[in-house]
Design an enzyme around this catalytic site. Sequence first.
Site, PDB file in Angstrom:
ATOM      1  N   CYS A  71       0.879  -1.175   0.000  1.00 17.27           N
ATOM      2  CA  CYS A  71       0.000   0.000   0.000  1.00 17.27           C
ATOM      3  C   CYS A  71       0.915   1.223   0.000  1.00 17.27           C
ATOM      4  O   CYS A  71       2.131   1.083  -0.197  1.00 17.27           O
ATOM      5  CB  CYS A  71      -0.986  -0.012   1.164  1.00 17.27           C
ATOM      6  SG  CYS A  71      -0.291   0.215   2.819  1.00 17.27           S
ATOM      7  N   HIS A 104      13.779 -15.616  12.331  1.00 12.26           N
ATOM      8  CA  HIS A 104      13.596 -15.598  13.779  1.00 12.26           C
ATOM      9  C   HIS A 104      12.136 -15.610  14.213  1.00 12.26           C
ATOM     10  O   HIS A 104      11.814 -16.174  15.262  1.00 12.26           O
ATOM     11  CB  HIS A 104      14.265 -14.368  14.395  1.00 12.26           C
ATOM     12  CG  HIS A 104      15.750 -14.381  14.294  1.00 12.26           C
ATOM     13  ND1 HIS A 104      16.537 -13.544  15.067  1.00 12.26           N
ATOM     14  CD2 HIS A 104      16.610 -15.106  13.533  1.00 12.26           C
ATOM     15  CE1 HIS A 104      17.811 -13.769  14.772  1.00 12.26           C
ATOM     16  NE2 HIS A 104      17.870 -14.702  13.840  1.00 12.26           N
TER      17      HIS A 104
END
Length: 162
Positions: A71, A104
Amino acid sequence: MDALACQNIAIGGDHAGFLMKSELAEYLSKISVQYVDCGTHDESPADFPLYAEKVSELILAGKVERGILVCGSGVGVSVAANKIPGIRASLCHDSYSARQGVEHDDMNVLCLGARVIGPSLAFEVVKAFLQAKYTPQPRHQKRVDMINAIEKKALDGGYSAT
């Protein structure tokens, strides 16, 4: 190019992200990544939550591995996607965050701001996102489990808006 850990994605965005989404689609084709274009398909005004939902539904249904949302700022699509249980979306404008977010935190949706970064940097960020693989080392898995517990608590009504 290093091997890609992800070869099948969904991509979507609103009118502000349309041009960058189109450029990313061309890039994905160039690097042989299969993608589903969830729209929008032109620059007419469009509401970003619709595309965040479409991309997320494909991920949750197992039809694609990950997603990319675009966006104007990247913030709106990130907020909308993160409302959907099972989605871990993050706004990343650098390749380190895109890679580390997957490795992670098991991030499955990359959010980009078309009015913030240009196509060349976006291609680098997307490449890092697609090359990364979740590495469930004990400290990472502990944190992902904690995120999942927060999500479950929310789904069970454990938080109330004040």
